[in-house]
Scaffold this motif. Structure first.
Motif, PDB file in Angstrom:
ATOM      1  N   GLY B 189       0.946  -1.373  -0.217  1.00 23.22           N
ATOM      2  CA  GLY B 189       0.249   0.262  -0.096  1.00 23.22           C
ATOM      3  C   GLY B 189       0.588   0.992   0.045  1.00 23.22           C
ATOM      4  N   SER B 190       0.039   2.176   0.127  1.00 22.08           N
ATOM      5  CA  SER B 190       1.453   4.149   0.165  1.00 22.08           C
ATOM      6  C   SER B 190       1.001   4.323   1.726  1.00 22.08           C
ATOM      7  CB  SER B 190      -0.128   4.628  -0.854  1.00 22.08           C
ATOM      8  OG  SER B 190      -0.887   4.732  -0.042  1.00 22.08           O
ATOM      9  N   GLY B 191       0.818   4.004   2.460  1.00 24.78           N
ATOM     10  CA  GLY B 191       1.374   4.424   3.937  1.00 24.78           C
ATOM     11  C   GLY B 191       2.250   4.283   4.409  1.00 24.78           C
ATOM     12  N   PRO B 192       3.119   4.503   5.936  1.00 30.43           N
ATOM     13  CA  PRO B 192       3.719   4.521   6.321  1.00 30.43           C
ATOM     14  C   PRO B 192       4.684   2.542   6.117  1.00 30.43           C
ATOM     15  CG  PRO B 192       2.919   4.950   7.540  1.00 30.43           C
ATOM     16  CD  PRO B 192       1.522   4.822   6.728  1.00 30.43           C
ATOM     17  N   ARG B 193       5.462   2.454   5.951  1.00 28.85           N
ATOM     18  CA  ARG B 193       6.137   0.841   6.023  1.00 28.85           C
ATOM     19  C   ARG B 193       6.752   0.683   7.375  1.00 28.85           C
ATOM     20  NH1 ARG B 193       7.223  -3.382   2.394  1.00 28.85           N
ATOM     21  NH2 ARG B 193       5.811  -2.178   0.893  1.00 28.85           N
ATOM     22  N   TRP B 194       6.876  -0.654   8.199  1.00 30.64           N
ATOM     23  CA  TRP B 194       6.817  -0.869   8.924  1.00 30.64           C
ATOM     24  C   TRP B 194       7.168  -2.739   9.463  1.00 30.64           C
ATOM     25  CZ3 TRP B 194       7.548   1.268  13.986  1.00 30.64           C
ATOM     26  CH2 TRP B 194       6.841   2.835  13.780  1.00 30.64           C
ATOM     27  N   ARG B 195       8.506  -2.151  10.440  1.00 36.49           N
ATOM     28  CA  ARG B 195       8.840  -3.462  10.419  1.00 36.49           C
ATOM     29  C   ARG B 195       8.214  -4.388  11.821  1.00 36.49           C
ATOM     30  NH1 ARG B 195      14.246  -3.073   7.499  1.00 36.49           N
ATOM     31  NH2 ARG B 195      14.517  -3.362   5.363  1.00 36.49           N
ATOM     32  N   LEU B 196       8.331  -5.658  12.169  1.00 32.29           N
ATOM     33  CA  LEU B 196       8.324  -6.085  12.838  1.00 32.29           C
ATOM     34  C   LEU B 196       8.851  -7.780  13.735  1.00 32.29           C
ATOM     35  CD1 LEU B 196       7.023  -6.250  16.328  1.00 32.29           C
ATOM     36  CD2 LEU B 196       5.064  -7.381  15.622  1.00 32.29           C
ATOM     37  N   SER B 197       9.680  -7.412  14.433  1.00 26.32           N
ATOM     38  CA  SER B 197      10.736  -8.505  14.851  1.00 26.32           C
ATOM     39  C   SER B 197      10.908  -8.779  16.559  1.00 26.32           C
ATOM     40  CB  SER B 197      12.537  -8.509  14.662  1.00 26.32           C
ATOM     41  OG  SER B 197      12.446  -7.384  14.993  1.00 26.32           O
ATOM     42  N   LEU B 198      10.899 -10.491  16.381  1.00 19.48           N
ATOM     43  CA  LEU B 198      11.014 -10.690  17.526  1.00 19.48           C
ATOM     44  C   LEU B 198      12.619 -10.862  18.314  1.00 19.48           C
ATOM     45  CD1 LEU B 198       9.593 -11.813  20.757  1.00 19.48           C
ATOM     46  CD2 LEU B 198       8.954 -13.691  18.692  1.00 19.48           C
ATOM     47  N   ALA B 199      13.033 -10.774  19.403  1.00 17.39           N
ATOM     48  CA  ALA B 199      14.128 -11.409  19.567  1.00 17.39           C
ATOM     49  C   ALA B 199      13.754 -12.377  21.754  1.00 17.39           C
ATOM     50  CB  ALA B 199      15.248 -10.395  20.161  1.00 17.39           C
ATOM     51  N   ALA B 200      14.915 -12.353  21.484  1.00 16.25           N
ATOM     52  CA  ALA B 200      14.622 -12.774  23.214  1.00 16.25           C
ATOM     53  C   ALA B 200      14.812 -11.681  24.121  1.00 16.25           C
ATOM     54  CB  ALA B 200      15.993 -13.855  23.325  1.00 16.25           C
ATOM     55  N   ASN B 201      13.988 -11.428  25.772  1.00 11.71           N
ATOM     56  CA  ASN B 201      14.152 -10.665  25.967  1.00 11.71           C
ATOM     57  C   ASN B 201      15.152 -10.738  27.105  1.00 11.71           C
ATOM     58  OD1 ASN B 201      13.532  -7.987  27.328  1.00 11.71           O
ATOM     59  ND2 ASN B 201      11.860  -8.941  28.554  1.00 11.71           N
ATOM     60  N   ASP B 202      16.414  -9.615  27.322  1.00  9.88           N
ATOM     61  CA  ASP B 202      17.013 -10.007  28.481  1.00  9.88           C
ATOM     62  C   ASP B 202      16.716  -9.488  29.856  1.00  9.88           C
ATOM     63  OD1 ASP B 202      17.139  -7.371  28.235  1.00  9.88           O
ATOM     64  OD2 ASP B 202      18.944  -7.276  26.915  1.00  9.88           O
ATOM     65  N   GLY B 203      16.157  -8.927  30.028  1.00  7.37           N
ATOM     66  CA  GLY B 203      15.162  -8.751  31.731  1.00  7.37           C
ATOM     67  C   GLY B 203      14.429  -7.709  31.624  1.00  7.37           C
ATOM     68  N   ALA B 204      14.290  -6.815  30.005  1.00  4.62           N
ATOM     69  CA  ALA B 204      13.583  -5.434  30.513  1.00  4.62           C
ATOM     70  C   ALA B 204      12.159  -5.383  30.796  1.00  4.62           C
ATOM     71  CB  ALA B 204      14.100  -4.956  29.001  1.00  4.62           C
ATOM     72  N   ALA B 205      11.642  -4.238  31.624  1.00  8.42           N
ATOM     73  CA  ALA B 205      10.464  -4.571  31.980  1.00  8.42           C
ATOM     74  C   ALA B 205       9.780  -3.820  31.124  1.00  8.42           C
ATOM     75  CB  ALA B 205      10.204  -3.989  33.555  1.00  8.42           C
TER      76      ALA B 205
END
Lengths: 87, 241
Positions: B189-205
Motif C-alpha cells: 500500500g501507500s502508507g508508512p512501512r513498518w517492520r516487526l521483529s522478535l528477539a529474546a528478552n534480556d530482562g527489560a521491563a
C-alpha cells in the motif's frame, strides 16, 4: 392496549434492548417475529425467560402452542391471563 | 521479521473522537478517564445495533471505515480480556441460580465480535479471534502478517479492550480506560512501512501506564522505533523506508 398489553410491550422493549422503540410503536396485534417487529429465535428464548421471571409462566420451547402464544403482544397477554387464572 | 504497510488506522478511547484528538494526545500522552462512553454506531441499523456490546461498538466504530463496502478483507480481532462485561453478568446469574440469558451466552464467546463484523459487513473470508498476554497486539500483527503472506492484498486488525467491572480491580490491571486500535495492513500500500521483529528478552521491563497498542499510535505519529519487552519476548517495531 390494556394495561397488561402495555406491560408486556414494555417488557419486550427492555428485555430485547429495542431502544429505538416506545410502547406506542408496538401495536397489540402486530406480529412480533419475522416481517412484523423483526424479532428472531434468540429473542424468542430471551423473551420466554423474561415472561417466566415476570409472570411465572412455564413455556415449552418447541411446542406449537408456544408459537401461537408468541405471535403478538395480544396473544401473550391472553396467555398470561389464562395462566394466572388457572394458577 | 515481518514487514508491512500501515495503509490506514483509526483509534478510539473515551472522548477521543477524531485524528486531531489523537495527534494532541500523542504529543503529550495522559491518562484518559473512562466514564462508560461508547460510540453511537449509527451506521448499524437499530435491530442489529442492539446486539452490540460496548466492546463491539468500540470495535465497529474503529474498524468500519477501513473496509470498503465492495471489499472482502480478512479480519483479525484481538483482545486480551474480551467480553468481561458479558461474562461478569453471566457469573452474577449463575451466582443467583438464575437462568442464563441466551443473548449474553451466545455473544460472550471470544469470536462473537468477529462474527458480528462478518454479518454486518457481509464479509465471507477468513477471520481470527485471539487472546494473548500483554503482547496480544503483536500476536495479532503476526496473524495479519501470515494472512498477507498467504497472498491476501490487505487485512484488518483490531485490538480492543473494555475497562472491566470494579470486581476485577487487582486482577486486571492493564486497562486504565477502554480503547481500540484498528489497522488496515497491506503488502504494497501507500502508507508508512513498518517492520516487526522478535528477539529474546534480556530482562527489560515493560512500560506501564499507557496501553501498548496506543504507544504504537504514538509511534505512527512520530515515526520512532518502539520496543515492547514482555517476559521472554522482546518485540521491536522499526519504521522502514
Amino acid at each position: 392496549m390494556t394495561d397488561l398489553e402495555r406491560d408486556i410491550a414494555r417488557l419486550i422493549i427492555d428485555t430485547l434492548a429495542l431502544e429505538h422503540l416506545t410502547v406506542d410503536d408496538i401495536a397489540a396485534d402486530q406480529p412480533l417475529f419475522g416481517q412484523g417487529l423483526g424479532l428472531d429465535s434468540v429473542d424468542a428464548l430471551e423473551l420466554a425467560l423474561a415472561l417466566q421471571n415476570r409472570y411465572g409462566l412455564r413455556i415449552a420451547s418447541d411446542s406449537r402452542e408456544a408459537r401461537r402464544h408468541f405471535e403478538t403482544v395480544r396473544s401473550l397477554a391472553l396467555y398470561v391471563e389464562s395462566s394466572s387464572c388457572a394458577g | 521479521m515481518m514487514e508491512f504497510v500501515v495503509d490506514a488506522w483509526r483509534a478510539w478511547a473515551p472522548g477521543m473522537e477524531d485524528e486531531t484528538a489523537w495527534a494532541t494526545w500523542c504529543a503529550a500522552p495522559h491518562a484518559i478517564v473512562d466514564n462508560g462512553e461508547q460510540p453511537a454506531c449509527e451506521f448499524v441499523p437499530p435491530m442489529q445495533r442492539r446486539r452490540l456490546s460496548r466492546l463491539a461498538r468500540i470495535v465497529m466504530h474503529a474498524a468500519w471505515p477501513l473496509c470498503g463496502d465492495d471489499e472482502q478483507l480478512p479480519f483479525v480481532f484481538a483482545s486480551r480480556h474480551g467480553e468481561t462485561t458479558r461474562t461478569f453478568a453471566m457469573l452474577d446469574e449463575i451466582g443467583r441460580n438464575a437462568p442464563l440469558s441466551p443473548t449474553q451466552f451466545g455473544l460472550s464467546v471470544h469470536n462473537a465480535i468477529a462474527g458480528q463484523w462478518s454479518i454486518l459487513r457481509g464479509q465471507r473470508g477468513e477471520s481470527v479471534a485471539i487472546a494473548g498476554e500483554a503482547d496480544t497486539f503483536e500476536h495479532a500483527i503476526v496473524e495479519a502478517a501470515a494472512l498477507l503472506g498467504d497472498g491476501l492484498p490487505a487485512a484488518i486488525v483490531v485490538i480492543a479492550e473494555e475497562r472491566p467491572a470494579p470486581a476485577y480491580d487487582g486482577h486486571i490491571d492493564d486497562i486504565p480506560f477502554s480503547y481500540a486500535l484498528a489497522l488496515r495492513l497491506s503488502v504494497a500500500g501507500s502508507g508508512p512501512r513498518w517492520r516487526l521483529s522478535l528477539a529474546a528478552n534480556d530482562g527489560a521491563a515493560p512500560v506501564a501506564g499507557v496501553p501498548h497498542a496506543l504507544r504504537f499510535v504514538r509511534a505512527l505519529h512520530d515515526g520512532a522505533p518502539l520496543d515492547h519487552p514482555w517476559k521472554t519476548r522482546r518485540w521491536h517495531w522499526q519504521p522502514s523506508a
